[in-house]
Design a protein around this motif. Structure first.
Motif, mmCIF file in Angstrom:
data_model
loop_
_atom_site.group_PDB
_atom_site.id
_atom_site.type_symbol
_atom_site.label_atom_id
_atom_site.label_comp_id
_atom_site.label_asym_id
_atom_site.label_seq_id
_atom_site.Cartn_x
_atom_site.Cartn_y
_atom_site.Cartn_z
ATOM 1 N N PHE A 72 7.064 -1.970 -1.727
ATOM 2 C CA PHE A 72 8.025 -1.989 -0.637
ATOM 3 C C PHE A 72 9.338 -2.492 -1.211
ATOM 4 O O PHE A 72 9.412 -3.613 -1.723
ATOM 5 C CB PHE A 72 7.552 -2.886 0.509
ATOM 6 C CG PHE A 72 6.364 -2.336 1.245
ATOM 7 C CD1 PHE A 72 6.256 -0.983 1.507
ATOM 8 C CD2 PHE A 72 5.354 -3.165 1.694
ATOM 9 C CE1 PHE A 72 5.163 -0.460 2.179
ATOM 10 C CE2 PHE A 72 4.254 -2.661 2.372
ATOM 11 C CZ PHE A 72 4.157 -1.297 2.618
ATOM 12 N N ALA A 92 7.038 -5.668 10.034
ATOM 13 C CA ALA A 92 7.964 -5.897 8.921
ATOM 14 C C ALA A 92 8.786 -4.665 8.585
ATOM 15 O O ALA A 92 9.351 -4.570 7.492
ATOM 16 C CB ALA A 92 7.217 -6.390 7.676
ATOM 17 N N HIS A 93 8.875 -3.702 9.497
ATOM 18 C CA HIS A 93 9.610 -2.476 9.239
ATOM 19 C C HIS A 93 11.114 -2.654 9.432
ATOM 20 O O HIS A 93 11.576 -3.539 10.158
ATOM 21 C CB HIS A 93 9.134 -1.352 10.168
ATOM 22 C CG HIS A 93 7.933 -0.633 9.678
ATOM 23 N ND1 HIS A 93 6.731 -1.261 9.427
ATOM 24 C CD2 HIS A 93 7.739 0.686 9.367
ATOM 25 C CE1 HIS A 93 5.850 -0.370 9.008
ATOM 26 N NE2 HIS A 93 6.426 0.803 8.957
ATOM 27 N N ASP A 120 10.477 2.163 6.610
ATOM 28 C CA ASP A 120 9.382 1.543 5.862
ATOM 29 C C ASP A 120 9.345 0.049 6.153
ATOM 30 O O ASP A 120 10.328 -0.512 6.643
ATOM 31 C CB ASP A 120 9.596 1.694 4.348
ATOM 32 C CG ASP A 120 9.481 3.120 3.867
ATOM 33 O OD1 ASP A 120 8.467 3.760 4.170
ATOM 34 O OD2 ASP A 120 10.413 3.595 3.183
ATOM 35 N N PRO A 121 8.250 -0.636 5.776
ATOM 36 C CA PRO A 121 8.355 -2.080 5.596
ATOM 37 C C PRO A 121 9.358 -2.348 4.470
ATOM 38 O O PRO A 121 9.341 -1.655 3.448
ATOM 39 C CB PRO A 121 6.935 -2.493 5.189
ATOM 40 C CG PRO A 121 6.065 -1.381 5.668
ATOM 41 C CD PRO A 121 6.887 -0.137 5.521
ATOM 42 N N LEU A 122 10.217 -3.330 4.668
ATOM 43 C CA LEU A 122 11.276 -3.602 3.695
ATOM 44 C C LEU A 122 11.276 -5.070 3.314
ATOM 45 O O LEU A 122 11.153 -5.953 4.173
ATOM 46 C CB LEU A 122 12.644 -3.219 4.271
ATOM 47 C CG LEU A 122 12.943 -1.719 4.268
ATOM 48 C CD1 LEU A 122 13.978 -1.365 5.311
ATOM 49 C CD2 LEU A 122 13.427 -1.297 2.888
ATOM 50 N N GLN A 123 11.418 -5.324 2.020
ATOM 51 C CA GLN A 123 11.630 -6.691 1.565
ATOM 52 C C GLN A 123 13.079 -7.095 1.844
ATOM 53 O O GLN A 123 13.987 -6.257 1.831
ATOM 54 C CB GLN A 123 11.351 -6.791 0.067
ATOM 55 C CG GLN A 123 9.912 -6.525 -0.313
ATOM 56 C CD GLN A 123 9.659 -6.665 -1.805
ATOM 57 O OE1 GLN A 123 10.533 -7.080 -2.554
ATOM 58 N NE2 GLN A 123 8.457 -6.325 -2.235
ATOM 59 N N PRO A 136 7.753 4.158 -0.646
ATOM 60 C CA PRO A 136 6.983 3.077 -1.294
ATOM 61 C C PRO A 136 5.839 3.562 -2.186
ATOM 62 O O PRO A 136 5.387 2.823 -3.058
ATOM 63 C CB PRO A 136 6.428 2.279 -0.103
ATOM 64 C CG PRO A 136 7.389 2.534 0.994
ATOM 65 C CD PRO A 136 7.799 3.969 0.815
ATOM 66 N N SER A 166 13.570 -3.327 -1.359
ATOM 67 C CA SER A 166 14.491 -4.148 -0.564
ATOM 68 C C SER A 166 15.566 -3.279 0.078
ATOM 69 O O SER A 166 15.809 -2.134 -0.335
ATOM 70 C CB SER A 166 15.155 -5.207 -1.447
ATOM 71 O OG SER A 166 16.053 -4.596 -2.356
ATOM 72 N N TYR A 221 4.231 -9.544 4.752
ATOM 73 C CA TYR A 221 3.580 -8.231 4.629
ATOM 74 C C TYR A 221 4.239 -7.401 3.529
ATOM 75 O O TYR A 221 3.556 -6.760 2.717
ATOM 76 C CB TYR A 221 3.659 -7.500 5.967
ATOM 77 C CG TYR A 221 3.033 -6.121 5.965
ATOM 78 C CD1 TYR A 221 1.663 -5.958 6.148
ATOM 79 C CD2 TYR A 221 3.811 -4.976 5.795
ATOM 80 C CE1 TYR A 221 1.081 -4.695 6.156
ATOM 81 C CE2 TYR A 221 3.235 -3.715 5.793
ATOM 82 C CZ TYR A 221 1.874 -3.579 5.980
ATOM 83 O OH TYR A 221 1.313 -2.332 5.968
ATOM 84 N N ALA A 222 5.562 -7.423 3.494
ATOM 85 C CA ALA A 222 6.283 -6.568 2.551
ATOM 86 C C ALA A 222 6.165 -7.045 1.108
ATOM 87 O O ALA A 222 6.338 -6.250 0.179
ATOM 88 C CB ALA A 222 7.760 -6.468 2.952
#
Length: 343
Positions: free
Chosen positions: A307, A334-335, A277-280, A249, A309, A289-290
């Motif tokens: 972040f 949100a990971h 990672d946090p992912l959309q 990111p 997708s 969050y993402a």
């Protein structure tokens, strides 16, 4: 929020006055309201004020705000922390994130409009020093650098157990921890997997501190450090797994795609890469969050990065030479973990 219904008036005003809502949360943690109610559930506002050495009026403003945000429950006859506040800020250590938001994110994000117009991290002006990224500037500000590191360690502490629970590392024998920083993840993983060998890769000035941390934990016989520029230098071979945790990111898509090609070249057939990672989501409209935090990367950290997708990561892995994929969604903060295998 339900998809597609828009926001209610209350939700709109909570967004408009979100800076005040954050300061209520930060103050509740910093001045000790949450800690006091954790030890003395049922206390009144007057009792909280007396215990914390606060005047009644400012304490009433704070507690009323915390009640309105449902961070504190009850009324003047007796107050208690909400279950999530008790879990995160009293029993847990999520309070380590709050100075990062207060001291780093909020000053810089005030320049978000300028960053959008310029396509650059103009919020960096709030952090004196040389360099074009926040990370360069904070090397000269040890207090704020500690705030950033505390935030990063808190994120790792809150999420790494979920990575372990996926079981994806159970058959790994040698792990490359790419951009492994000062060793937080490597140390935790080495303790959990006593037969796992780890090589941590990062820049010269970072791996020196990592080596010291690893030695202090008695793991120097299983966790090596290797100084290199992972975007430009060939990666060491011999590992069967590569972990990129909170690495992609930070950088641009072009840099990340190049790095994944470098990783694939270093792995053997049936080797795997783990993107953590946090992912959309694939619709790129959540989780909150993402989709909100990337404003920090644009306005402050580097002027690029986000972040990404799930589908973006899969596209990049496929392009790099990985051919089989597995998603592990729904992890803490949100990971997600997106794994790819080279075949």
């Amino acid at each position: 929020m339900a998809a597609g219904r828009g926001v209610t008036e209350d939700e709109l005003y909570r967004i408009m006055y979100g800076a005040i809502a954050f300061e209520m949360l930060h103050a509740g943690w910093a001045v000790g309201v949450f800690d006091h109610l954790g030890r003395h559930p049922g206390a009144t506002t007057a009792q909280v004020a007396e215990a914390l050495g606060l005047q009644r009026y400012p304490c009433d403003v704070l507690v009323t705000g915390l009640r309105g945000l449902e961070l504190v429950l009850g009324d003047d006859s007796g107050l208690s922390n909400s279950p999530l506040v008790e879990q995160c800020f009293v029993q847990g250590e999520d309070g380590r994130h709050l100075p990062f938001v207060h001291d780093i994110v909020n000053p810089g994000i005030s320049d978000f409009i300028g960053a959008v117009r310029a396509g650059a991290n103009v919020g960096l002006r709030h952090f004196p020093g040389d360099g074009t990224s926040l990370y360069d500037r904070l090397e000269h500000d040890p207090d704020k650098l500690k705030v950033l590191h505390d935030h990063l360690r808190a994120t790792s502490d809150a999420t790494l157990a979920d990575l372990v629970r996926t079981g994806v590392l159970a058959d790994s024998r040698h792990l490359l921890d790419i951009g492994g920083g000062t060793g937080t993840n490597a140390i935790a993983l080495a303790k959990h997997y006593p037969d796992l060998r780890i090589t941590l890769l990062d820049l010269d000035n970072v791996v020196a501190e990592a080596a010291d941390n690893i030695a202090r934990h008695g793991l120097a016989d299983r966790v090596d450090v290797h100084a290199c520029d992972v975007f430009a230098d060939p990666l060491p071979t011999g590992a069967d797994t590569a972990l990129l945790a909170h690495m992609l990111p930070i950088w641009s898509p072009e840099a990340d795609r190049k790095l994944l090609r470098n990783v694939c070249s270093a792995l053997p057939d049936n080797g795997k890469v783990l993107l953590f990672d946090p992912l959309q989501n694939d619709q790129r409209d959540g989780p909150d969050y993402a989709i909100l935090f990337p404003a920090y990367y644009l306005a402050i950290a580097s002027g690029h990065g986000t972040f990404y997708s799930w589908s973006t990561y899969e596209e990049w892995m496929r392009e790099a030479g990985f051919t089989r994929f597995q998603r592990f969604p729904g992890l803490a903060v949100a990971h997600g973990l997106h794994a790819g295998w080279k075949q």
